[in-house]
Design an enzyme around this catalytic site. Structure first.
Site, PDB file in Angstrom:
ATOM      1  CB  VAL A 114      -1.243  53.890  66.340  1.00 43.06           C
ATOM      2  CG1 VAL A 114      -1.552  55.337  66.696  1.00 43.06           C
ATOM      3  CG2 VAL A 114       0.259  53.635  66.384  1.00 43.06           C
ATOM      4  CB  SER A 173      -7.558  44.874  68.803  1.00 41.28           C
ATOM      5  OG  SER A 173      -6.608  43.910  68.386  1.00 41.28           O
ATOM      6  CG  ASN A 205     -18.074  46.099  66.785  1.00 42.72           C
ATOM      7  OD1 ASN A 205     -16.853  45.987  66.748  1.00 42.72           O
ATOM      8  ND2 ASN A 205     -18.878  45.191  66.287  1.00 42.72           N
ATOM      9  CB  ALA A 227      -2.484  52.543  60.805  1.00 43.94           C
ATOM     10  CE1 TYR A 228      -8.091  46.926  63.963  1.00 46.46           C
ATOM     11  CE2 TYR A 228      -6.511  45.766  65.344  1.00 46.46           C
ATOM     12  CZ  TYR A 228      -7.818  46.005  64.954  1.00 46.46           C
ATOM     13  OH  TYR A 228      -8.841  45.334  65.559  1.00 46.46           O
ATOM     14  CB  VAL A 232     -14.202  37.353  65.929  1.00 48.42           C
ATOM     15  CG1 VAL A 232     -15.614  36.818  65.687  1.00 48.42           C
ATOM     16  CG2 VAL A 232     -13.946  37.499  67.425  1.00 48.42           C
ATOM     17  NE  ARG A 233     -13.426  30.208  62.464  1.00 50.66           N
ATOM     18  CZ  ARG A 233     -13.851  29.573  63.542  1.00 50.66           C
ATOM     19  NH1 ARG A 233     -15.113  29.610  63.873  1.00 50.66           N
ATOM     20  NH2 ARG A 233     -13.028  28.872  64.279  1.00 50.66           N
ATOM     21  CB  THR A 234     -16.047  39.277  61.491  1.00 52.52           C
ATOM     22  OG1 THR A 234     -14.737  39.843  61.555  1.00 52.52           O
ATOM     23  CG2 THR A 234     -16.550  38.937  62.881  1.00 52.52           C
TER      24      THR A 234
END
Length: 184
Positions: free
Chosen positions: A109, A58, A12, A106-107, A140-142
């Site tokens: 990829v 994701s 994670n 970037a996220y 998610v609320r993080t």
């Protein structure tokens, strides 16, 4: 030397930057892709027969979310070395201006790379009865998701727990959200 016997590994890792430059591309790939890859490789000898590996990914890492050129390159990348070259070369491409600023590129990829690695690792560990899957917990609320996210932590975690506790005949090499397949 006593070795720890692992029944489950949940990778994670996540960092997200809205801007795109070579530095943020390198950091994002390092945290979201290379970190889980290296940890899985380091700990795979300690995974017991029938263990579970969960990659927290994701929906933004689905191939359909990538620009067409990058999508084709991911689809053409066969094997670990080709995938590593693609992800490790991404920051240099950003630096050379090959990728115009795109929302969360970037996220996207890095998570597409994680999804592709999930399939490769699943094939590698299949002989040991180890199931490897990627899970999208949703927004998610993080600390990363923020207060406007649509899901509670428990909702996002439920899919991860599901993948970590699959029965021996469960799926492997898939991408899931809430226990249901997500298109790559």
């Amino acid at each position: 030397e006593e070795r720890l016997a692992l029944e489950a590994l949940v990778n994670n890792a996540g960092v997200y930057h809205e801007r795109l430059d070579a530095g943020t591309a390198r950091e994002t790939v390092a945290v979201n892709f290379l970190g889980p890859l290296r940890l899985a490789d380091a700990l795979s000898p300690q995974l017991v027969r029938g263990a579970r590996v969960v990659m927290v990914s994701s929906g933004m890492g689905a191939l359909a979310e990538l620009p067409p050129g990058l999508r084709r390159r991911f689809e053409a990348s066969q094997g670990r070395q080709a995938l590593l070259r693609l992800l490790e070369g991404f920051a240099g491409e950003v630096e050379r201006g090959e990728h115009p600023h795109s929302y969360a590129l970037a996220y996207r990829v890095s998570k597409a790379g994680l999804n592709a690695f999930t399939r490769l690792l699943a094939a590698e560990l299949r002989p040991r009865g180890i199931l490897v899957n990627a899970v999208c917990p949703g927004w998610v609320r993080t600390g990363m998701g923020g207060p406007g996210a649509t899901r509670e932590v428990e909702e996002g975690a439920a899919g991860i727990v599901w993948a970590a506790t699959l029965p021996p005949d469960g799926p492997s090499g898939g991408f899931f959200r809430d226990g249901r397949p997500v298109p790559w």
